[in-house]
Write a protein that holds these residues in place. Structure first.
Motif, short mmCIF file in Angstrom:
data_model
loop_
_atom_site.label_atom_id
_atom_site.label_comp_id
_atom_site.label_asym_id
_atom_site.label_seq_id
_atom_site.Cartn_x
_atom_site.Cartn_y
_atom_site.Cartn_z
N LEU A 134 17.45 -3.57 -1.31
CA LEU A 134 16.65 -4.04 -1.79
C LEU A 134 16.57 -4.13 -3.37
O LEU A 134 17.19 -3.08 -3.85
N THR A 135 16.32 -5.27 -3.95
CA THR A 135 16.94 -4.62 -5.42
C THR A 135 15.45 -5.63 -5.97
O THR A 135 14.95 -7.07 -5.89
N TYR A 136 14.28 -5.08 -6.71
CA TYR A 136 13.39 -5.84 -7.43
C TYR A 136 13.89 -6.03 -8.68
O TYR A 136 14.50 -5.80 -9.55
N ARG A 137 12.98 -7.11 -9.75
CA ARG A 137 13.88 -7.56 -10.46
C ARG A 137 11.99 -6.64 -11.73
O ARG A 137 11.07 -6.63 -11.13
N TRP A 138 12.94 -5.56 -13.03
CA TRP A 138 11.39 -4.99 -13.21
C TRP A 138 11.26 -5.32 -14.56
O TRP A 138 12.22 -5.44 -15.13
N ARG A 139 10.33 -5.19 -14.87
CA ARG A 139 10.33 -5.97 -16.33
C ARG A 139 8.46 -5.46 -16.80
O ARG A 139 7.22 -5.53 -16.05
N GLU A 140 7.90 -4.91 -18.02
CA GLU A 140 6.76 -4.75 -18.24
C GLU A 140 6.15 -6.09 -18.29
O GLU A 140 6.52 -7.40 -19.29
N ALA A 141 4.78 -6.47 -17.76
CA ALA A 141 4.86 -6.50 -17.86
C ALA A 141 3.77 -7.88 -18.90
O ALA A 141 3.18 -6.72 -20.33
N GLY A 142 3.81 -9.25 -19.16
CA GLY A 142 3.44 -9.89 -20.22
C GLY A 142 4.74 -10.19 -21.40
O GLY A 142 3.99 -10.19 -22.69
N GLU A 162 0.41 -1.20 -0.03
CA GLU A 162 -0.11 0.30 -0.30
C GLU A 162 1.29 1.25 -0.09
O GLU A 162 -0.08 2.42 -0.21
N TYR A 163 2.12 1.13 0.27
CA TYR A 163 2.74 2.58 1.10
C TYR A 163 3.50 2.56 -0.63
O TYR A 163 4.10 3.55 -0.90
N LEU A 164 3.99 1.07 -1.28
CA LEU A 164 4.89 0.92 -1.95
C LEU A 164 3.52 1.96 -3.82
O LEU A 164 4.49 2.44 -4.76
N GLN A 165 2.35 1.59 -3.50
CA GLN A 165 1.61 1.81 -4.81
C GLN A 165 1.71 3.95 -4.76
O GLN A 165 1.89 4.33 -5.55
N ARG A 166 1.50 4.06 -3.47
CA ARG A 166 1.40 5.53 -3.34
C ARG A 166 2.99 6.06 -2.96
O ARG A 166 3.28 7.12 -4.49
N TRP A 167 4.08 6.01 -2.95
CA TRP A 167 5.71 5.79 -2.76
C TRP A 167 5.80 5.97 -4.98
O TRP A 167 5.97 7.29 -5.77
N LEU A 168 5.86 5.08 -5.15
CA LEU A 168 6.46 4.61 -6.86
C LEU A 168 5.45 4.85 -7.82
O LEU A 168 5.60 5.03 -8.95
N GLN A 192 0.61 -0.71 -13.57
CA GLN A 192 -0.16 -2.27 -13.75
C GLN A 192 0.38 -2.88 -14.61
O GLN A 192 0.37 -4.36 -14.99
N GLU A 193 1.09 -1.98 -15.10
CA GLU A 193 1.99 -2.67 -16.59
C GLU A 193 2.95 -3.23 -16.32
O GLU A 193 3.86 -3.60 -17.02
N ILE A 194 3.47 -3.01 -15.34
CA ILE A 194 5.18 -2.96 -14.48
C ILE A 194 5.17 -5.14 -13.93
O ILE A 194 4.66 -4.06 -12.64
N ASP A 195 5.91 -5.26 -13.83
CA ASP A 195 5.82 -7.09 -12.93
C ASP A 195 6.92 -6.63 -12.06
O ASP A 195 8.82 -6.16 -13.15
N MET A 196 6.95 -6.53 -10.84
CA MET A 196 8.13 -6.97 -9.74
C MET A 196 8.22 -7.54 -9.00
O MET A 196 7.52 -7.94 -8.89
N ALA A 197 9.75 -8.03 -9.20
CA ALA A 197 9.82 -8.99 -8.35
C ALA A 197 10.56 -9.14 -7.00
O ALA A 197 11.92 -8.53 -7.54
N VAL A 198 10.67 -9.35 -6.09
CA VAL A 198 12.29 -8.90 -5.37
C VAL A 198 13.19 -10.07 -5.11
O VAL A 198 12.87 -11.32 -5.40
N VAL A 199 13.90 -9.77 -6.05
CA VAL A 199 15.82 -10.21 -5.93
C VAL A 199 16.14 -10.49 -4.51
O VAL A 199 17.22 -11.78 -4.58
N THR A 200 16.81 -9.43 -4.12
CA THR A 200 17.35 -9.84 -2.59
C THR A 200 16.23 -8.74 -1.85
O THR A 200 16.69 -7.68 -2.03
N ALA A 201 17.07 -8.85 -0.99
CA ALA A 201 16.68 -7.77 0.65
C ALA A 201 17.29 -7.62 1.57
O ALA A 201 17.89 -9.23 2.25
#
Length: 110
Positions: free
Chosen positions: A53-61, A28-34, A38-47
């Motif tokens: 904190l590292t996210y893998r970032w990709r356009e959805a689909g 809920e905070y990530l949505q407000r801050w960053l 909806q077209e971005i897929d994010m997944a935590v890689v390391t934390a």
């Protein structure tokens, strides 16, 4: 990888690292801050809590699209002497260009 292959942003924030960490990890905070699309897929890689904190970032689909690159978005946090947070964001591609005489790309392990 060269410096031109990544985007780096650094600043200080008027909040302690724990509060910035919550903004980066609680949906809920990530949505407000960053405001990730909806077209971005994010997944935590390391934390490492309150540190990085590292996210893998990709356009959805786009997983099956040849040539579509994932990227890594890394947030680094550190306390400042005044109770704030030193903040560094690095956005880097996972595909690193190789020699001009090669038609292959090298994938970095994440």
């Amino acid at each position: 990888m060269t410096d031109s292959d990544e985007l780096v942003f650094e600043c200080t924030l008027d909040a302690p690292p724990e509060k910035v960490w919550r903004a980066l990890t609680m949906p809920e905070y990530l949505q407000r801050w960053l405001k990730p699309s909806q077209e971005i897929d994010m997944a935590v890689v390391t934390a490492e809590e309150n540190v990085s904190l590292t996210y893998r970032w990709r356009e959805a689909g786009q997983a099956a699209v040849v040539g579509m690159e994932d990227s890594l978005v890394t947030f680094e946090l550190g306390p400042t002497t005044d109770g704030g947070t030193w903040f560094r964001l690095t956005h880097a591609p996972l595909v690193v260009p190789v020699a001009a005489n090669s038609n292959q790309a090298i994938m970095l392990a994440a």
